[in-house]
Scaffold this active site. Sequence first.
Site, PDB file in Angstrom:
ATOM      1  N   LYS A  30     -12.634  -0.552  -0.503  1.00 22.53           N
ATOM      2  CA  LYS A  30     -11.781   0.271  -1.377  1.00 22.53           C
ATOM      3  C   LYS A  30     -12.439   0.372  -2.767  1.00 22.53           C
ATOM      4  O   LYS A  30     -13.391   1.121  -2.927  1.00 22.53           O
ATOM      5  CB  LYS A  30     -10.364  -0.319  -1.417  1.00 22.53           C
ATOM      6  CG  LYS A  30      -9.647  -0.182  -0.064  1.00 22.53           C
ATOM      7  CD  LYS A  30      -8.211  -0.612  -0.115  1.00 22.53           C
ATOM      8  CE  LYS A  30      -7.438  -0.149   1.116  1.00 22.53           C
ATOM      9  NZ  LYS A  30      -7.854  -0.820   2.372  1.00 22.53           N
TER      10      LYS A  30
ATOM     11  N   SER B 160       0.787  -1.234   0.000  1.00 20.13           N
ATOM     12  CA  SER B 160       0.000   0.000   0.000  1.00 20.13           C
ATOM     13  C   SER B 160       0.820   1.285   0.000  1.00 20.13           C
ATOM     14  O   SER B 160       0.315   2.328  -0.382  1.00 20.13           O
ATOM     15  CB  SER B 160      -0.949   0.002   1.191  1.00 20.13           C
ATOM     16  OG  SER B 160      -0.213  -0.081   2.394  1.00 20.13           O
TER      17      SER B 160
ATOM     18  N   HIS C   8      -5.717  -3.822  -2.222  1.00 15.46           N
ATOM     19  CA  HIS C   8      -5.403  -2.714  -3.134  1.00 15.46           C
ATOM     20  C   HIS C   8      -5.378  -3.174  -4.592  1.00 15.46           C
ATOM     21  O   HIS C   8      -4.670  -2.583  -5.419  1.00 15.46           O
ATOM     22  CB  HIS C   8      -4.072  -2.065  -2.757  1.00 15.46           C
ATOM     23  CG  HIS C   8      -4.172  -1.184  -1.553  1.00 15.46           C
ATOM     24  ND1 HIS C   8      -4.651   0.105  -1.592  1.00 15.46           N
ATOM     25  CD2 HIS C   8      -3.884  -1.428  -0.252  1.00 15.46           C
ATOM     26  CE1 HIS C   8      -4.642   0.627  -0.385  1.00 15.46           C
ATOM     27  NE2 HIS C   8      -4.177  -0.283   0.453  1.00 15.46           N
TER      28      HIS C   8
END
Lengths: 83, 415
Positions: B249, B190, B218
């Site tokens: 996310k 990240s 991610h």
Amino acid sequence: MSDDLKKLIIDYVKKEYLDDDSEEIDESTQLISSGIVDSFSMVALKTFLEKKFQISIPDEKATTEAFDSVNNMINLLKEFNVA
Amino acid sequence: MAYSNKARDFFSNELKNINTAGTFKEERYIESPQGANINVEFPVGAKPKEVLNFCANNYLGLSSHPEVIEAAHQGLNERGYGMSSVRFICGTQDIHKELETKLTKFLGTEDTILFPSCMDANAGVFDVVLDKEDAMISDRLVHASIVDGMRLCKAQLYNYKHSNMDHLEEKLKETQNLRLRMIITDGVFSMDGDIAKLDEICDLAEKYDAMVMVDDSHATGFMGKNGRGTHEHCGVIGRIDIITTTLGKALGGASGGCVSGRKEIVDLCRQRARPYLFSNTMPPVIVAAANKVIDLISKTTDRRDKLEKNTKYFRDKMTAAGFDIREGVHPIVPIMLYNAKLAQDMARDLYEEGIYVIGFSFPVVPKGQARIRVQVSAAHEKEHLDKAIAAFTKIGAKYQILGKKKDEIIAQYGY
């Protein structure tokens, strides 16, 4: 003994934690507070010393301060009569 | 009540220490839905300011997508607000099962179990599948939630230098006498936006008989040709034993997470994973919206394609402008500044220019590697990207860092 011990731990830290072979550390280099060794992977360092010297380091002695430099680790090992 | 002055003074002092260390985190109040343009009240009490958001994990721009919001409304109307239960008592609706099935299909795995968050998935999964006769072999830069999950597990811990396959192989050789072994990594890291070498990791795992676990928070929704994640990007679909990921996310950005992978492992999680057993089920409104998100991204890759295009455009232009950028293809774009104060000062000036970004420094990233982390989104239009690039160029010129590499920036500002 102490010089051999210093070399043993320094070599281990270099091999296990440094990405660049040309980076140098000595016995007083701060390892955890400088970020070379993070507090979680310090567990591997503790396991290495325990296996090497056949000792068991209790949690209350395995502080980030006790592992913050090779000198500090040697002082810790003295308590177990292996340094 | 025994909240004495002694306790109050102790905690106040802790807070002072955080402040002195320069790591005190302040919240900024956003007075609009999440998106490319947001209204921010900062500092507290200031008149809200419209800024371009370049620090959200809203990779696909679905956080406030009209169809997602509509699906949430429908879920609220048809399945209610709360379930007042954990999953296994009376907290599983048809839509929870539907979401698990859709995630399994999308990720290309055998089965999936939802958790309240990916933090919870990571906190629970290791303790379920590994014990003291086993080994966890993790990349040294894995996310904090994985570290917490490993702390809760009795298996022996080994870790390897970040993305260093030789070191990983050494650890695999070292642990060959143990019962079960698991290689543990983030799919995308990240802070740097770099991608795990999953193809090489899977080869080593097969050679040394170890399982592979990937946190793909991610990546899910946009990495790989169809957005399935890092395993698709690296060509290893079907070879990853456990994928944990988040719905917080790219997949709508609300909350929720999952463990997806081998059927037996997912079944065991339903029996033993403590955050699954002892935490409330995901609320129907989020589940209904997440189902819509999976439908949207399964139907077309337009959003992940736009994100890929935006990322390339931003990376190319920023590199041409003279910034020192960690190379890569991921929408996390680290603008390397090395000095913590420089990162903070530039982020503050960029905010004044209407660009919301955050500076990161030690202990979040290694000492001497301070940076501004930019996150590109499919919600950004070309003019948003151009505005950000122009603002960065103006502020970069102010601090005289354009065209300078690491050594020169450090010579100018120090670590």
